[in-house]
Scaffold this motif. Structure first.
Motif, PDB file in Angstrom:
ATOM      1  N   GLU A 108      49.227 -43.315  11.273  1.00  0.00           N
ATOM      2  CA  GLU A 108      48.021 -42.621  10.593  1.00  0.00           C
ATOM      3  C   GLU A 108      47.366 -41.541  11.076  1.00  0.00           C
ATOM      4  N   LYS A 109      47.360 -40.291  10.755  1.00  0.00           N
ATOM      5  CA  LYS A 109      46.637 -39.383  11.507  1.00  0.00           C
ATOM      6  C   LYS A 109      45.382 -38.676  10.423  1.00  0.00           C
ATOM      7  N   LYS A 110      44.306 -38.595  11.301  1.00  0.00           N
ATOM      8  CA  LYS A 110      43.215 -37.731  10.540  1.00  0.00           C
ATOM      9  C   LYS A 110      42.554 -36.839  11.450  1.00  0.00           C
ATOM     10  N   ARG A 111      42.121 -35.747  10.657  1.00  0.00           N
ATOM     11  CA  ARG A 111      41.444 -34.829  11.224  1.00  0.00           C
ATOM     12  C   ARG A 111      40.139 -35.524  11.770  1.00  0.00           C
ATOM     13  N   THR A 112      39.768 -35.262  12.864  1.00  0.00           N
ATOM     14  CA  THR A 112      38.395 -35.850  13.662  1.00  0.00           C
ATOM     15  C   THR A 112      37.231 -34.788  13.594  1.00  0.00           C
ATOM     16  N   ALA A 113      37.446 -33.672  14.214  1.00  0.00           N
ATOM     17  CA  ALA A 113      36.537 -32.700  14.281  1.00  0.00           C
ATOM     18  C   ALA A 113      37.087 -31.327  14.709  1.00  0.00           C
ATOM     19  N   ASN A 114      36.237 -30.236  14.451  1.00  0.00           N
ATOM     20  CA  ASN A 114      36.442 -28.733  14.906  1.00  0.00           C
ATOM     21  C   ASN A 114      35.637 -28.314  15.636  1.00  0.00           C
ATOM     22  N   SER A 115      35.892 -27.489  16.630  1.00  0.00           N
ATOM     23  CA  SER A 115      35.053 -26.958  17.575  1.00  0.00           C
ATOM     24  C   SER A 115      35.302 -25.425  17.825  1.00  0.00           C
ATOM     25  N   TYR A 116      34.276 -24.657  18.013  1.00  0.00           N
ATOM     26  CA  TYR A 116      34.409 -23.282  18.424  1.00  0.00           C
ATOM     27  C   TYR A 116      33.858 -23.011  19.563  1.00  0.00           C
ATOM     28  N   LEU A 117      34.492 -22.582  20.590  1.00  0.00           N
ATOM     29  CA  LEU A 117      33.672 -21.981  22.180  1.00  0.00           C
ATOM     30  C   LEU A 117      33.978 -20.636  22.439  1.00  0.00           C
ATOM     31  N   THR A 118      33.161 -19.931  23.301  1.00  0.00           N
ATOM     32  CA  THR A 118      33.442 -18.703  23.652  1.00  0.00           C
ATOM     33  C   THR A 118      33.385 -18.961  25.436  1.00  0.00           C
ATOM     34  N   PHE A 119      34.696 -18.257  25.856  1.00  0.00           N
ATOM     35  CA  PHE A 119      34.553 -18.327  27.296  1.00  0.00           C
ATOM     36  C   PHE A 119      34.620 -16.968  27.890  1.00  0.00           C
ATOM     37  N   GLU A 157      35.023 -12.180  14.000  1.00  0.00           N
ATOM     38  CA  GLU A 157      33.893 -11.000  14.002  1.00  0.00           C
ATOM     39  C   GLU A 157      32.543 -11.598  13.253  1.00  0.00           C
ATOM     40  N   MET A 158      32.636 -12.354  12.224  1.00  0.00           N
ATOM     41  CA  MET A 158      31.677 -12.835  11.632  1.00  0.00           C
ATOM     42  C   MET A 158      30.988 -13.842  12.502  1.00  0.00           C
ATOM     43  N   ARG A 159      31.680 -14.539  13.081  1.00  0.00           N
ATOM     44  CA  ARG A 159      31.337 -15.771  14.248  1.00  0.00           C
ATOM     45  C   ARG A 159      30.762 -15.004  15.212  1.00  0.00           C
ATOM     46  N   TYR A 160      31.284 -14.161  15.612  1.00  0.00           N
ATOM     47  CA  TYR A 160      30.838 -13.462  16.862  1.00  0.00           C
ATOM     48  C   TYR A 160      29.414 -12.618  16.640  1.00  0.00           C
ATOM     49  N   ALA A 161      29.185 -11.995  15.386  1.00  0.00           N
ATOM     50  CA  ALA A 161      27.992 -11.549  14.947  1.00  0.00           C
ATOM     51  C   ALA A 161      26.899 -12.700  14.793  1.00  0.00           C
ATOM     52  N   ALA A 162      27.181 -13.844  14.540  1.00  0.00           N
ATOM     53  CA  ALA A 162      26.226 -14.860  14.206  1.00  0.00           C
ATOM     54  C   ALA A 162      25.690 -15.398  15.771  1.00  0.00           C
ATOM     55  N   ARG A 163      26.841 -15.446  16.639  1.00  0.00           N
ATOM     56  CA  ARG A 163      26.609 -15.877  18.107  1.00  0.00           C
ATOM     57  C   ARG A 163      25.778 -14.851  18.673  1.00  0.00           C
ATOM     58  N   LYS A 164      25.896 -13.491  18.487  1.00  0.00           N
ATOM     59  CA  LYS A 164      24.955 -12.570  18.914  1.00  0.00           C
ATOM     60  C   LYS A 164      23.648 -12.461  18.412  1.00  0.00           C
ATOM     61  N   LEU A 165      23.438 -12.610  17.129  1.00  0.00           N
ATOM     62  CA  LEU A 165      22.281 -12.868  16.600  1.00  0.00           C
ATOM     63  C   LEU A 165      21.358 -14.384  17.133  1.00  0.00           C
ATOM     64  N   ARG A 166      22.071 -15.403  17.149  1.00  0.00           N
ATOM     65  CA  ARG A 166      21.539 -16.568  17.900  1.00  0.00           C
ATOM     66  C   ARG A 166      21.077 -16.239  19.281  1.00  0.00           C
ATOM     67  N   LYS A 167      21.893 -15.459  20.038  1.00  0.00           N
ATOM     68  CA  LYS A 167      21.452 -15.068  21.351  1.00  0.00           C
ATOM     69  C   LYS A 167      20.371 -14.247  21.381  1.00  0.00           C
ATOM     70  N   GLU A 168      20.231 -13.166  20.494  1.00  0.00           N
ATOM     71  CA  GLU A 168      18.782 -12.506  20.414  1.00  0.00           C
ATOM     72  C   GLU A 168      17.621 -13.052  20.069  1.00  0.00           C
TER      73      GLU A 168
END
Length: 160
Positions: free
Chosen positions: A102-113, A143-154
């Motif tokens: 049995e397999k199940k989705r455990t998590a998702n993650s986004y990172l920037t390098f 691009e939507m996630r990129y804009a959100a990251r940029k806003l969070r950084k600001e």
């Protein structure tokens, strides 16, 4: 610089969850999952850029189900989108009961390098060519996630 297919960065890491990896619920520590995520995402971003990289941000880590003692955890990472020197990496995490399959989705993650040159300075990276439906969907919403990251950084910089 020529763009590369996302599949060339695809990286899979599989581990078995042992007692030292677990908390008092006999499920894997969240911090251990984070360690695996950073490791597999680092490899994916290095495969894409063929450069040394640093983790610039961990945008999200959403847990859906626990990984239990004795189960396998499998992480799959690939670069979904690039900017000048940065790469967004998506990591999906699944668990597998090795006795039942049995397999199940455990998590998702986004990172920037960020890719670095030999002097430790940011360096340009190739673009991404999405091929599968999953890759295309993640590329189109990046691009939507990129804009959100940029806003969070600001916003963070305003608080400092």
């Amino acid at each position: 610089m020529e763009a590369k297919p996302a599949r060339l960065s695809r990286t899979v890491l599989t581990e078995i969850i042992l007692p030292a990896d677990t908390n008092y619920h006999n499920t894997v520590f969240g911090g251990r999952v984070m360690q695996y995520i950073d490791k597999v995402a680092t490899i994916a971003s290095m495969r894409h850029s063929r450069r040394g990289v640093v983790t610039a941000s961990s945008d999200s880590l959403d847990f859906y189900a626990p990984v239990k003692l004795g189960e396998a955890i499998q992480l799959e990472a690939f670069v979904t989108w690039t900017h000048r020197s940065s790469m967004e990496v998506f990591v999906k995490i699944e668990s597998e009961n090795l006795l039942t399959g049995e397999k199940k989705r455990t998590a998702n993650s986004y990172l920037t390098f960020v890719a670095l040159d030999e002097y430790g300075q940011p360096v340009a990276v190739p673009g991404i060519i999405p091929e599968t439906e999953e890759e295309k969907r993640l590329f189109e919403t990046a691009e939507m996630r990129y804009a959100a990251r940029k806003l969070r950084k600001e916003e963070r910089n305003l608080q400092l």
